[in-house]
Design a protein around this motif. Structure first.
Motif, PDB file in Angstrom:
ATOM      1  N   GLN A  68      -7.561  -6.273  -2.963  1.00  9.43           N
ATOM      2  CA  GLN A  68      -8.129  -7.533  -2.488  1.00  9.43           C
ATOM      3  C   GLN A  68      -8.032  -8.628  -3.538  1.00  9.43           C
ATOM      4  OE1 GLN A  68     -12.032  -6.132  -1.168  1.00  9.43           O
ATOM      5  NE2 GLN A  68     -11.372  -6.306   0.955  1.00  9.43           N
ATOM      6  N   GLU A  69      -8.318  -8.284  -4.775  1.00 11.61           N
ATOM      7  CA  GLU A  69      -8.227  -9.276  -5.852  1.00 11.61           C
ATOM      8  C   GLU A  69      -6.797  -9.771  -6.015  1.00 11.61           C
ATOM      9  OE1 GLU A  69      -9.829  -7.225  -9.185  1.00 11.61           O
ATOM     10  OE2 GLU A  69     -11.905  -7.309  -8.434  1.00 11.61           O
ATOM     11  N   GLU A  70      -5.839  -8.877  -5.923  1.00  9.16           N
ATOM     12  CA  GLU A  70      -4.443  -9.270  -6.080  1.00  9.16           C
ATOM     13  C   GLU A  70      -3.953 -10.119  -4.924  1.00  9.16           C
ATOM     14  OE1 GLU A  70      -3.103  -5.356  -8.719  1.00  9.16           O
ATOM     15  OE2 GLU A  70      -2.334  -5.623  -6.674  1.00  9.16           O
ATOM     16  N   ILE A  71      -4.315  -9.758  -3.703  1.00 10.82           N
ATOM     17  CA  ILE A  71      -3.827 -10.513  -2.538  1.00 10.82           C
ATOM     18  C   ILE A  71      -4.409 -11.919  -2.534  1.00 10.82           C
ATOM     19  CG2 ILE A  71      -5.532 -10.069  -0.696  1.00 10.82           C
ATOM     20  CD1 ILE A  71      -1.760  -9.403  -0.391  1.00 10.82           C
ATOM     21  N   CYS A  72      -5.584 -12.082  -3.148  1.00  4.83           N
ATOM     22  CA  CYS A  72      -6.204 -13.410  -3.222  1.00  4.83           C
ATOM     23  C   CYS A  72      -5.572 -14.285  -4.302  1.00  4.83           C
ATOM     24  CB  CYS A  72      -7.706 -13.269  -3.495  1.00  4.83           C
ATOM     25  SG  CYS A  72      -8.647 -12.675  -2.079  1.00  4.83           S
ATOM     26  N   ARG A  73      -4.761 -13.688  -5.163  1.00  8.01           N
ATOM     27  CA  ARG A  73      -4.079 -14.445  -6.213  1.00  8.01           C
ATOM     28  C   ARG A  73      -2.583 -14.591  -5.976  1.00  8.01           C
ATOM     29  NH1 ARG A  73      -7.334 -11.053  -9.866  1.00  8.01           N
ATOM     30  NH2 ARG A  73      -5.477  -9.762 -10.202  1.00  8.01           N
ATOM     31  N   ALA A  74      -2.046 -13.827  -5.045  1.00 13.23           N
ATOM     32  CA  ALA A  74      -0.599 -13.717  -4.892  1.00 13.23           C
ATOM     33  C   ALA A  74       0.030 -15.008  -4.379  1.00 13.23           C
ATOM     34  CB  ALA A  74      -0.253 -12.567  -3.957  1.00 13.23           C
ATOM     35  N   HIS A  75       1.119 -15.398  -5.028  1.00 13.32           N
ATOM     36  CA  HIS A  75       1.904 -16.572  -4.615  1.00 13.32           C
ATOM     37  C   HIS A  75       2.754 -16.240  -3.387  1.00 13.32           C
ATOM     38  CE1 HIS A  75       4.174 -20.305  -5.165  1.00 13.32           C
ATOM     39  NE2 HIS A  75       5.274 -19.596  -5.013  1.00 13.32           N
ATOM     40  N   GLY A  76       3.005 -14.975  -3.168  1.00 10.51           N
ATOM     41  CA  GLY A  76       3.779 -14.521  -2.016  1.00 10.51           C
ATOM     42  C   GLY A  76       3.461 -13.076  -1.707  1.00 10.51           C
ATOM     43  N   ILE A  77       3.813 -12.649  -0.490  1.00  8.52           N
ATOM     44  CA  ILE A  77       3.550 -11.284  -0.041  1.00  8.52           C
ATOM     45  C   ILE A  77       4.831 -10.732   0.578  1.00  8.52           C
ATOM     46  CG2 ILE A  77       2.172  -9.800   1.466  1.00  8.52           C
ATOM     47  CD1 ILE A  77       0.059 -12.099   1.476  1.00  8.52           C
ATOM     48  N   ILE A  78       5.218  -9.543   0.156  1.00  8.43           N
ATOM     49  CA  ILE A  78       6.385  -8.875   0.717  1.00  8.43           C
ATOM     50  C   ILE A  78       5.993  -7.450   1.082  1.00  8.43           C
ATOM     51  CG2 ILE A  78       8.767  -8.140   0.345  1.00  8.43           C
ATOM     52  CD1 ILE A  78       9.038 -10.379  -1.721  1.00  8.43           C
ATOM     53  N   ILE A  79       6.257  -7.069   2.332  1.00  4.36           N
ATOM     54  CA  ILE A  79       5.884  -5.752   2.820  1.00  4.36           C
ATOM     55  C   ILE A  79       7.124  -5.043   3.356  1.00  4.36           C
ATOM     56  CG2 ILE A  79       4.484  -4.488   4.500  1.00  4.36           C
ATOM     57  CD1 ILE A  79       2.408  -6.713   4.299  1.00  4.36           C
ATOM     58  N   VAL A  80       7.270  -3.782   2.969  1.00  2.94           N
ATOM     59  CA  VAL A  80       8.416  -2.974   3.377  1.00  2.94           C
ATOM     60  C   VAL A  80       7.891  -1.748   4.121  1.00  2.94           C
ATOM     61  CG1 VAL A  80      10.478  -1.746   2.605  1.00  2.94           C
ATOM     62  CG2 VAL A  80       9.627  -3.720   1.283  1.00  2.94           C
ATOM     63  N   HIS A  81       8.355  -1.558   5.358  1.00  2.00           N
ATOM     64  CA  HIS A  81       7.901  -0.382   6.115  1.00  2.00           C
ATOM     65  C   HIS A  81       8.842  -0.077   7.274  1.00  2.00           C
ATOM     66  CE1 HIS A  81       6.322  -2.224   9.891  1.00  2.00           C
ATOM     67  NE2 HIS A  81       6.045  -3.262   9.138  1.00  2.00           N
ATOM     68  N   PRO A  82       8.814   1.165   7.756  1.00  2.00           N
ATOM     69  CA  PRO A  82       9.609   1.518   8.924  1.00  2.00           C
ATOM     70  C   PRO A  82       8.912   1.080  10.212  1.00  2.00           C
ATOM     71  CG  PRO A  82       8.391   3.430   8.181  1.00  2.00           C
ATOM     72  CD  PRO A  82       8.100   2.324   7.193  1.00  2.00           C
ATOM     73  N   ASN A  83       9.706   0.957  11.259  1.00  3.14           N
ATOM     74  CA  ASN A  83       9.183   0.703  12.599  1.00  3.14           C
ATOM     75  C   ASN A  83       8.897   2.060  13.233  1.00  3.14           C
ATOM     76  OD1 ASN A  83       8.810   0.243  15.331  1.00  3.14           O
ATOM     77  ND2 ASN A  83      10.556  -1.124  15.569  1.00  3.14           N
ATOM     78  N   TRP A  84       7.611   2.376  13.359  1.00  4.27           N
ATOM     79  CA  TRP A  84       7.210   3.621  14.015  1.00  4.27           C
ATOM     80  C   TRP A  84       6.446   3.268  15.285  1.00  4.27           C
ATOM     81  CZ3 TRP A  84       5.010   6.885   9.323  1.00  4.27           C
ATOM     82  CH2 TRP A  84       6.091   7.326   8.541  1.00  4.27           C
ATOM     83  N   TRP A  85       7.046   3.576  16.446  1.00  3.39           N
ATOM     84  CA  TRP A  85       6.420   3.288  17.734  1.00  3.39           C
ATOM     85  C   TRP A  85       6.117   1.797  17.902  1.00  3.39           C
ATOM     86  CZ3 TRP A  85       6.583   7.206  21.114  1.00  3.39           C
ATOM     87  CH2 TRP A  85       6.629   8.509  20.616  1.00  3.39           C
ATOM     88  N   GLY A  86       6.974   0.952  17.335  1.00  2.00           N
ATOM     89  CA  GLY A  86       6.757  -0.487  17.446  1.00  2.00           C
ATOM     90  C   GLY A  86       5.600  -0.989  16.604  1.00  2.00           C
ATOM     91  N   GLN A  87       5.171  -0.194  15.631  1.00  2.00           N
ATOM     92  CA  GLN A  87       4.006  -0.528  14.809  1.00  2.00           C
ATOM     93  C   GLN A  87       4.269  -0.169  13.351  1.00  2.00           C
ATOM     94  OE1 GLN A  87       0.227   0.986  16.877  1.00  2.00           O
ATOM     95  NE2 GLN A  87       1.842   2.209  17.830  1.00  2.00           N
TER      96      GLN A  87
END
Length: 200
Positions: A68-87
């Motif tokens: 939470q502390e990091e996401i409140c300071r982050a200049h950008g967000i990058i998320i990497v994940h597979p598509n499992w059941w459209g989710q």
């Protein structure tokens, strides 16, 4: 220094997702950014929100507080994940539930009990999503309506105040060869360079 949060959600350490995340991190560092990197499976992130945490935002989980502390300071967000059941995988859905909480990622005006329009609190200038899939792109769009686009762009990031958004899906992974995967990694690096160019 500006910091970018990079979240990986895939249980296999030699997956294409892991290679994408490594490419993302190295590209960001080459461009002069600091990186908050989290491999949710490897660090054992707990996706389960309990009743006390839900109603009182009270948690003694130090890893959750760090996220939470990091996401409140982050200049950008990058998320990497597979598509499992459209989710997203369950661990990443739990990350959203636990990390992007009211008064951390969004809030409501005084007197609004949560039924009105939220005010996003995240300072990130852009959010990028990299997905892998074994569903052909045309089928994903025509048959399923591409639910991941709506989930990330509208239901999550726009809600939290991040309106610059881009998502790239790589597939069909099961049919891909090494040359194709290397091309995908190059595409990932190019998208990172587009949104987070060299700072010097």
């Amino acid at each position: 220094m500006q910091y970018i949060s990079v979240i990986l959600a895939h249980p296999y350490t030699h997956s294409l997702n892991a290679a994408i995340a490594a490419t993302v991190v190295s590209t960001l560092e080459k461009n002069g950014y600091g990186v908050y990197f989290h491999d949710l499976y490897q660090e054992g992130f707990n996706p389960l929100i309990n009743g006390q945490e839900l109603v009182a935002d009270d948690s003694s989980d130090p890893l959750l507080r760090q996220h939470q502390e990091e996401i409140c300071r982050a200049h950008g967000i990058i998320i990497v994940h597979p598509n499992w059941w459209g989710q997203p995988p369950a661990i990443l859905k739990g990350w959203v539930d636990r990390v992007l909480r009211e008064n951390t990622a969004y809030t409501f005006p005084t007197g609004d009990n949560g039924g009105g329009l939220p005010t996003g609190l995240l300072p990130a200038k852009a959010a990028l999503i990299f997905n892998t899939s074994n569903t052909p792109a045309q089928r994903e769009q025509d048959v399923f309506g591409d639910p991941l686009e709506r989930i990330w762009k509208d239901c999550i990031f726009a809600f939290c105040g991040v309106h610059t958004f881009e998502r790239l899906t790589f597939g069909v992974v099961a049919d891909s060869d090494e040359a194709t995967r290397q091309h995908w990694l190059q595409q990932a690096a190019e998208m990172v360079n587009k949104h987070f160019p060299a700072t010097a």
